[in-house]
Write a protein that holds these residues in place. Structure first.
Motif, PDB file in Angstrom:
ATOM      1  N   UNK A   1       0.822  -1.214   0.000  1.00  0.00           N
ATOM      2  CA  UNK A   1       0.000   0.000   0.000  1.00  0.00           C
ATOM      3  C   UNK A   1       0.856   1.264   0.000  1.00  0.00           C
ATOM      4  N   UNK A   2       1.908   1.218  -0.828  1.00  0.00           N
ATOM      5  CA  UNK A   2       2.764   2.369  -1.050  1.00  0.00           C
ATOM      6  C   UNK A   2       2.581   2.837  -2.496  1.00  0.00           C
ATOM      7  N   UNK A   3       2.608   4.144  -2.751  1.00  0.00           N
ATOM      8  CA  UNK A   3       2.349   4.640  -4.110  1.00  0.00           C
ATOM      9  C   UNK A   3       3.470   4.303  -5.087  1.00  0.00           C
ATOM     10  N   UNK A   4       3.093   3.832  -6.248  1.00  0.00           N
ATOM     11  CA  UNK A   4       4.061   3.602  -7.322  1.00  0.00           C
ATOM     12  C   UNK A   4       4.095   4.888  -8.148  1.00  0.00           C
ATOM     13  N   UNK A   5       4.764   5.883  -7.613  1.00  0.00           N
ATOM     14  CA  UNK A   5       4.704   7.242  -8.140  1.00  0.00           C
ATOM     15  C   UNK A   5       5.691   7.481  -9.277  1.00  0.00           C
ATOM     16  N   UNK A   6       5.482   8.586 -10.001  1.00  0.00           N
ATOM     17  CA  UNK A   6       6.418   8.977 -11.057  1.00  0.00           C
ATOM     18  C   UNK A   6       7.803   9.237 -10.478  1.00  0.00           C
ATOM     19  N   UNK A   7       7.844   9.793  -9.267  1.00  0.00           N
ATOM     20  CA  UNK A   7       9.123  10.057  -8.616  1.00  0.00           C
ATOM     21  C   UNK A   7       9.883   8.761  -8.393  1.00  0.00           C
ATOM     22  N   UNK A   8       9.189   7.734  -7.912  1.00  0.00           N
ATOM     23  CA  UNK A   8       9.831   6.445  -7.654  1.00  0.00           C
ATOM     24  C   UNK A   8      10.281   5.796  -8.960  1.00  0.00           C
ATOM     25  N   UNK A   9       9.449   5.861  -9.992  1.00  0.00           N
ATOM     26  CA  UNK A   9       9.816   5.287 -11.289  1.00  0.00           C
ATOM     27  C   UNK A   9      11.070   5.955 -11.829  1.00  0.00           C
ATOM     28  N   UNK A  10      11.163   7.281 -11.646  1.00  0.00           N
ATOM     29  CA  UNK A  10      12.358   7.997 -12.088  1.00  0.00           C
ATOM     30  C   UNK A  10      13.603   7.536 -11.351  1.00  0.00           C
ATOM     31  N   UNK A  11      13.479   7.303 -10.048  1.00  0.00           N
ATOM     32  CA  UNK A  11      14.603   6.812  -9.253  1.00  0.00           C
ATOM     33  C   UNK A  11      15.019   5.411  -9.697  1.00  0.00           C
ATOM     34  N   UNK A  12      14.032   4.579 -10.038  1.00  0.00           N
ATOM     35  CA  UNK A  12      14.333   3.237 -10.538  1.00  0.00           C
ATOM     36  C   UNK A  12      15.084   3.306 -11.866  1.00  0.00           C
ATOM     37  N   UNK A  13      14.621   4.169 -12.775  1.00  0.00           N
ATOM     38  CA  UNK A  13      15.268   4.308 -14.080  1.00  0.00           C
ATOM     39  C   UNK A  13      16.720   4.771 -13.921  1.00  0.00           C
ATOM     40  N   UNK A  14      16.942   5.729 -13.036  1.00  0.00           N
ATOM     41  CA  UNK A  14      18.300   6.229 -12.806  1.00  0.00           C
ATOM     42  C   UNK A  14      19.193   5.124 -12.249  1.00  0.00           C
TER      43      UNK A  14
END
Length: 347
Positions: A278-291
């Motif tokens: 129940x944690x957001x899969x946010x754009x910020x997190x996706x960006x951190x994953x990509x980096x």
């Protein structure tokens, strides 16, 4: 460590009022990708992991409870314990670092703090498989209540203590103790990584052997006995974990992750875990994953080029190599032992 923790809690009762809400535990056999998954899940902006330096001395030296006092005290402990860490890593040797890298400023698993109660300290870990039945039968005792107090204390002295965050945790040795873990952390999300034992048993044997060499002369190690012990310990841990899950099926939150899926599409795996936690899969997190993925690819490429250059220049290149046969096992033996597990999780 345990005595200092208990003493501090007696003097600072506020600590045990700190909530440890919805923690996430990454578990699985050693060498099943738990470290990689823990790292990428830990990139989430709403989670917190504990670091190696925090495990060396986690009890504050100050008796004050202000954040200003804690900030100064944490820096003091951070600076003063770097020498001890250097000594520990020099004793452990580079061989361990090539298998499981430990860094002062990097996130580290639950192993050390849980070692206040369980035989998880470096000198004892590789010998657990030889006493698998006895060790597993003993249960976790007070390990998880103590670990919860450890997390409460870290939260209490953390600059983020005023903002709610989720603990992102990891330990490959929790499998036999899921019932005890669930009893202490009933709202936890458990992430179990799965890999065909044919692919990870030999690697686990190599890890245990490398750690054993810190404590004993290498010529005293019976590799075939080690292979048999590691396989039995893994099997008994697996059996107990499955029984624990079946017993708590209605209340335990668990997500099963195949190693192959995590390697193929780690972002999809992260989303699956975040949804369960129940944690957001946010754009910020996706960006951190990509980096992270881009940097990881760059590092792997540089390492391959370096090793190729060294090999071309005639320099011996050390690799982490192992085989089942080296430990008195083979593919048929392992497949026969774990056939039901392999079929259950399509490994």
């Amino acid at each position: 460590m345990r005595l200092e923790l208990v003493d501090y809690l007696k003097k600072h009762p506020k600590v045990e009022k700190i909530a440890v809400k919805n923690p996430v535990f990454v578990i699985g056999f050693p060498r099943t990708g738990t470290t990689f998954l823990h790292e990428i899940l830990g990139l989430h902006p709403d989670v917190r992991m504990h670091y190696t330096w925090e495990q060396i001395e986690f009890v504050p030296r100050t008796s004050e409870e202000s954040m200003e006092a804690f900030t100064k005290d944490r820096k003091l402990r951070y600076d003063s314990n770097q020498g001890e860490f250097g000594l520990l890593t020099s004793v452990a040797g580079e061989a361990i670092q090539s298998i499981h890298r430990v860094e002062y400023d990097a996130p580290e698993e639950c192993t050390t703090p849980c070692g206040m109660e369980l035989p998880f300290n470096i000198p004892t870990i590789p010998f657990m498989p030889f006493a698998a039945k006895e060790v597993i039968a003993m249960g976790a005792k007070d390990a998880f209540p103590l670990y919860k107090q450890y997390l409460q204390l870290l939260t209490f002295q953390s600059p983020e203590r005023q903002s709610p965050f989720t603990w992102m945790l990891k330990c490959p040795f929790h499998l036999p103790y899921l019932s005890e873990l669930h009893a202490t952390f009933p709202d936890a999300t458990i992430v179990w990584t799965h890999r065909n034992p044919v692919e990870c048993i030999a690697s686990a044997c190599s890890l245990y052997e490398t750690i054993m060499k810190i404590s004993v002369d290498s010529w005293t190690i019976d590799k075939h006995a080690l292979g048999s012990a590691v396989m039995e310990y893994s099997f008994l841990s697996l059996e107990k974990a499955i029984r624990s899950i079946e017993k708590a099926a209605k209340t335990m939150r668990i997500v099963h992750i195949r190693y192959a899926d995590n390697i193929k599409d780690p972002k999809a795996v992260c989303k699956q875990v975040m949804d369960m936690a129940e944690l957001p899969y946010s754009d910020e997190y996706v960006g951190l994953l990509d980096d992270y993925m881009a940097e990881s690819t760059k590092k792997r490429k540089a390492m391959k080029e370096k090793k190729a250059k060294e090999a071309a220049g005639g320099k011996a290149v050390e690799l982490h190599s192992y085989s089942l046969e080296e430990y008195g096992l083979n593919t048929e033996i392992v497949l026969a032992k774990f056939d039901a597990y392999i079929a259950k999780y399509n490994l």
